[in-house]
Design a protein around this motif. Structure first.
Motif, short mmCIF file in Angstrom:
data_model
loop_
_atom_site.label_atom_id
_atom_site.label_comp_id
_atom_site.label_asym_id
_atom_site.label_seq_id
_atom_site.Cartn_x
_atom_site.Cartn_y
_atom_site.Cartn_z
N ARG A 5 -9.53 -19.42 7.46
CA ARG A 5 -9.58 -18.04 7.92
C ARG A 5 -8.28 -17.31 8.91
O ARG A 5 -7.84 -16.49 8.69
N TYR A 6 -7.85 -18.47 9.40
CA TYR A 6 -6.61 -18.11 10.31
C TYR A 6 -5.40 -17.86 9.44
O TYR A 6 -4.78 -16.88 9.51
N HIS A 7 -5.31 -18.56 8.30
CA HIS A 7 -4.16 -18.31 7.46
C HIS A 7 -4.36 -16.92 6.71
O HIS A 7 -3.43 -16.23 6.44
N HIS A 8 -5.85 -16.78 6.49
CA HIS A 8 -5.89 -15.20 5.84
C HIS A 8 -5.52 -14.34 6.83
O HIS A 8 -4.80 -13.32 6.33
N TYR A 9 -6.07 -14.27 8.14
CA TYR A 9 -5.40 -13.55 8.95
C TYR A 9 -4.03 -13.30 9.07
O TYR A 9 -3.23 -12.12 9.09
N LYS A 10 -3.17 -14.42 9.17
CA LYS A 10 -1.80 -14.69 9.15
C LYS A 10 -1.17 -13.83 8.00
O LYS A 10 -0.43 -13.11 8.38
N ASP A 11 -1.68 -14.27 6.90
CA ASP A 11 -1.02 -13.65 5.51
C ASP A 11 -1.31 -12.24 5.78
O ASP A 11 -0.17 -11.44 5.25
N ALA A 12 -2.52 -11.56 6.27
CA ALA A 12 -2.82 -10.18 6.26
C ALA A 12 -1.69 -9.49 7.04
O ALA A 12 -1.25 -8.42 6.91
N ALA A 13 -1.43 -10.35 8.16
CA ALA A 13 -0.61 -9.65 9.22
C ALA A 13 0.75 -9.48 8.92
O ALA A 13 1.71 -8.57 9.01
N LEU A 14 1.20 -10.62 8.15
CA LEU A 14 2.55 -10.72 7.33
C LEU A 14 2.70 -9.41 6.45
O LEU A 14 4.04 -8.65 6.46
N ILE A 15 1.74 -9.16 5.67
CA ILE A 15 1.77 -8.06 4.73
C ILE A 15 1.85 -6.59 5.44
O ILE A 15 2.51 -5.69 5.10
N ARG A 16 1.05 -6.57 6.49
CA ARG A 16 1.13 -5.54 7.30
C ARG A 16 2.40 -5.14 7.77
O ARG A 16 2.96 -4.04 7.89
N HIS A 17 2.89 -5.95 8.22
CA HIS A 17 4.41 -6.05 8.98
C HIS A 17 5.18 -5.62 8.07
O HIS A 17 6.06 -4.74 8.21
N ALA A 18 5.18 -6.08 6.83
CA ALA A 18 6.05 -5.89 5.92
C ALA A 18 6.01 -4.42 5.52
O ALA A 18 7.13 -3.77 5.16
N ILE A 19 4.70 -3.91 5.39
CA ILE A 19 4.80 -2.67 4.91
C ILE A 19 5.13 -1.70 6.09
O ILE A 19 5.95 -0.48 5.84
N ASP A 20 4.79 -2.00 7.36
CA ASP A 20 5.22 -1.04 8.19
C ASP A 20 6.78 -1.21 8.44
O ASP A 20 7.33 -0.09 8.96
N SER A 21 7.41 -2.25 8.04
CA SER A 21 8.91 -2.41 8.33
C SER A 21 9.53 -1.36 7.21
O SER A 21 10.78 -1.09 7.25
N CYS A 22 8.81 -0.99 6.11
CA CYS A 22 9.55 -0.26 5.07
C CYS A 22 9.93 1.10 5.58
O CYS A 22 9.08 1.91 6.05
N PRO A 23 11.39 1.47 5.26
CA PRO A 23 11.77 2.78 5.66
C PRO A 23 10.95 3.89 5.02
O PRO A 23 11.27 5.22 5.55
N ASP A 24 10.55 3.79 4.03
CA ASP A 24 9.83 4.78 3.27
C ASP A 24 8.37 5.03 3.67
O ASP A 24 7.77 3.89 3.96
N GLY A 25 7.98 6.15 3.60
CA GLY A 25 6.45 6.53 3.73
C GLY A 25 5.33 5.94 2.83
O GLY A 25 5.86 6.51 1.85
N ILE A 26 4.43 5.04 3.28
CA ILE A 26 3.47 5.03 2.36
C ILE A 26 2.10 5.16 2.76
O ILE A 26 1.78 4.95 3.90
N LEU A 27 1.32 5.73 2.06
CA LEU A 27 -0.12 6.27 2.33
C LEU A 27 -1.01 6.15 1.09
O LEU A 27 -0.66 6.73 0.17
#
Length: 331
Positions: A5-27
């Motif tokens: 479960r920890y790795h699952h949350y960690k992977d999700a956090a990494l994905i979220r960070h990558a999306i937030d780091s994208c200079p283009d807007g995504i919705l």
């Protein structure tokens, strides 16, 4: 189990960070406007448009359309340009997707501030060029009209002088009772004079229009000087073909290369004039040149007279002509 479960949350956090780091807007949002995924860039855009992060995708899109600018050539179909409070221009697109049998909307935003600025400059430049072409066309019409009026005036003066001479000779002939032979000569004079008047003929003392002078006037009007190297054709037809090529090169050099000087090199080779027309233009040009109506029409005209035309690109565009010398028809 806890480790997985920890790795699952960690992977999700990494994905979220990558999306937030994208200079283009995504919705990504449900069809009713409920946001499912919104990255940091789209939330910052929403703050400028609506005063808050994305709360409802449909309301967000409505604000985008309210701030829409005029579209430009590279805008994708269905895209909208909007200028934010900070002055940046963004391109927004919306499309429907089906994810796990659920239909959603995906909104994308890409910053195009520099591209939009370049497009505005290009439109302004095209408008200036269009005005320049209109001025050039009007000037050519004015030059032609002036030449016609000048030649018509010279023709009238010539006929007027001939009438005066004919009247004097006729009066003398009537007073002195000239011989029949002299009367026949007088009759021929009047016959020729009437023919000149009917045909509005111009006497051989009337000068033909000077294409070089006309070209210099056009070049000066659009701010480009023409320099010649070599002797220009003495044959009228070859000269007119040469100046047709120079006029086309002049227009393209000013419009596409930003030139203010045209160099025309002329060499005589056998039964042809070999002409090279280049410019001092500094703007970069493509490796190939598409022949529009101007160059296409010039090619057809030159080839119909037995000549050749080639457009060579070597840092700048060079127009190469091979013009038949032909017979000397210069008046």
């Amino acid at each position: 189990m806890k480790t997985k479960r920890y790795h699952h949350y960690k992977d999700a956090a990494l994905i979220r960070h990558a999306i937030d780091s994208c200079p283009d807007g995504i919705l990504v949002a449900a069809m009713d406007g409920r946001p499912i995924l919104a990255n940091q860039a789209i939330n910052e855009i929403s703050l400028q448009l609506t005063g808050s992060t994305v709360m409802n995708a449909q309301e967000f899109w409505n604000q985008v359309e309210e701030h829409a600018l005029q579209p430009f050539a590279d805008t994708a179909e269905g895209g909208v340009l909007a200028c934010l409070v900070d002055g940046r221009v963004w391109q927004f697109t919306r499309r429907s997707l089906t994810i796990h049998q659920t239909e959603v909307y995906q909104y994308d935003a890409a910053e195009v501030t520099e591209l939009y600025r370049y497009q505005k400059e290009l439109r302004a430049s095209n408008a200036r060029t269009q005005r320049l072409h209109e001025r050039q066309r009007d000037l050519m019409k004015e030059i032609v009209q002036n030449n016609l009026e000048k030649e018509a005036l010279q023709a009238k003066m010539h006929i007027h002088d001939e009438i005066g001479q004919a009247l004097i000779l006729t009066r003398n002939a009537l007073e002195t009772k000239e011989s029949p032979m002299e009367m026949d000569n007088l009759y021929s004079m009047w016959e020729n004079l009437i023919r000149d008047m009917e045909n509005a003929a111009v006497s051989k003392n009337v000068k033909v229009s000077d294409p070089e002078e006309e070209l210099k006037q056009v070049a000066a009007m659009i701010g480009c000087r023409v320099r010649f190297s070599g002797r220009q054709p003495r044959e009228r037809k070859a000269l007119l073909l040469l100046y047709a090529g120079i006029r086309e090169a002049l227009t393209n050099a000013v419009r596409h290369a930003g030139a203010d000087e045209l160099l025309v090199e002329i060499k005589e080779s056998g039964s042809f004039y070999e002409v090279s027309i280049g410019s001092n233009g500094t703007r970069p040009v493509e490796s190939t040149v598409r022949e529009g109506r101007g160059l296409g029409g010039l090619r057809k005209r030159i080839e119909s007279e037995g000549g050749e035309m080639n457009v060579r690109v070597s840092g700048s565009v060079v127009l190469e002509l091979k013009i038949p010398r032909g017979e000397n028809t210069e008046g």
